[in-house]
Design a protein around this motif. Sequence first.
Motif, PDB file in Angstrom:
ATOM      1  N   UNK A  47     -25.244  13.565  22.704  1.00  0.00           N
ATOM      2  CA  UNK A  47     -24.389  14.487  21.945  1.00  0.00           C
ATOM      3  C   UNK A  47     -25.034  14.894  20.747  1.00  0.00           C
ATOM      4  N   UNK A  48     -24.813  16.081  20.212  1.00  0.00           N
ATOM      5  CA  UNK A  48     -25.260  16.144  18.859  1.00  0.00           C
ATOM      6  C   UNK A  48     -24.679  17.308  17.902  1.00  0.00           C
ATOM      7  N   UNK A  84     -25.182  11.127  19.066  1.00  0.00           N
ATOM      8  CA  UNK A  84     -24.333  10.031  19.748  1.00  0.00           C
ATOM      9  C   UNK A  84     -23.124  10.229  19.404  1.00  0.00           C
ATOM     10  N   UNK A  85     -22.490  11.354  18.871  1.00  0.00           N
ATOM     11  CA  UNK A  85     -21.052  11.451  18.181  1.00  0.00           C
ATOM     12  C   UNK A  85     -20.155  11.637  19.563  1.00  0.00           C
ATOM     13  N   UNK A 101     -21.020  23.201  15.106  1.00  0.00           N
ATOM     14  CA  UNK A 101     -20.303  23.493  16.410  1.00  0.00           C
ATOM     15  C   UNK A 101     -20.742  22.328  17.540  1.00  0.00           C
ATOM     16  N   UNK A 102     -19.703  21.818  18.257  1.00  0.00           N
ATOM     17  CA  UNK A 102     -19.941  20.986  19.329  1.00  0.00           C
ATOM     18  C   UNK A 102     -19.275  21.804  20.853  1.00  0.00           C
ATOM     19  N   UNK A 103     -18.975  23.040  20.652  1.00  0.00           N
ATOM     20  CA  UNK A 103     -18.502  23.770  21.775  1.00  0.00           C
ATOM     21  C   UNK A 103     -19.328  23.879  22.974  1.00  0.00           C
ATOM     22  N   UNK A 104     -20.697  23.638  22.869  1.00  0.00           N
ATOM     23  CA  UNK A 104     -21.576  23.617  23.960  1.00  0.00           C
ATOM     24  C   UNK A 104     -21.850  22.542  24.649  1.00  0.00           C
ATOM     25  N   UNK A 105     -21.412  21.530  24.409  1.00  0.00           N
ATOM     26  CA  UNK A 105     -21.795  20.129  24.694  1.00  0.00           C
ATOM     27  C   UNK A 105     -21.115  19.785  26.084  1.00  0.00           C
TER      28      UNK A 105
END
Length: 276
Positions: free
Chosen positions: A60-61, A79-80, A40-44
């Motif tokens: 970012x991770x 670093x995405x 999940x990246x929704x919290x970034x």
Amino acid sequence: MNVDLHCHSNVSDGVLPPAKVAKVAREAGVDAWALTDHDEVGGIPAARAAAAEQGMRFVTGVEISITWAGETVHIVGLQIDENNAALVQGLEQTRSGRDSRGREIAAQLAKAGIPDAYEGALKYVSNPNLMSRTHFARYIVEIGACRNTSEVFKKYLCEGKPGYVEHRWATLEQSVQWIRGAGGIAVIAHPGRYKFSDTAEGVLFDEFKQMGGAAIEVVTGSHTPDQYPEYARLANAYGFLASRGTDFHAPGEARVDFKLLPPLPGNVTPVWHDWF
Ligand code: AMP
Ligand code: MN
Ligand code: MN
Ligand code: MN
């Protein structure tokens, strides 16, 4: 510089919202921080904003669940670009089986004397797309069947125990491609936690390297202290950069607190060597 590149929020199986994790990390002295929720990246966006507010560098991770040689392995991407379409779609696909898996976990637990675990675990889930074994573990502690979550994972939910459901996650190649395609660096999470022989571990490292994987975690809350020098040596032997992170999930649930996690050994090249 205190760099912590592995943490979870309630967007996956942590308990605190991303901004709160940032605050806790900063208060414990973290200078550069990555949120690496499972699949999940929704919290970034919230994590990035909170890190800026706290005066903390942000990376970012994500932590991607994969199946390799029949075992679950975790690949961290750092670093995405969290908006990269192929990454977003790949993660969505990886998450998609979690709900039905949760129902199967609950069915097994019911047979083992723990009824209504799906509903029970759901109370701990903040992101409906991300039901995790950790949520079941918290429920099993709540009903008093175990004293803490690590006891739960000894008695239930792990291979060979009630509540363990075979699951096919992404492949190693997919995870590395999604991460690299999104401009990121692929890192093998907590390599010391997998039950591979030295030979199998070597094959994993070789394949990962060939695919463009660049780093392994050396100092992590998921390693024992004697594994820090062991994985430092392996990082150097395979030409991997070294990463570091608590694998924080919840206050009081931590295997190693932010303040107690040691720095990377001096003989490795940190994955962040050219970032800050
Ligand atoms: P899942 O992705 O649903 O299979 O859940 C995996 C998560 O369960 C991991 O990321 C950890 O947070 C947790 N977990 C797995 N094994 C253990 C263990 N032995 N002790 C505590 N937590 C564990
Ligand atoms: Mn977890
Ligand atoms: Mn992990
Ligand atoms: Mn993790």
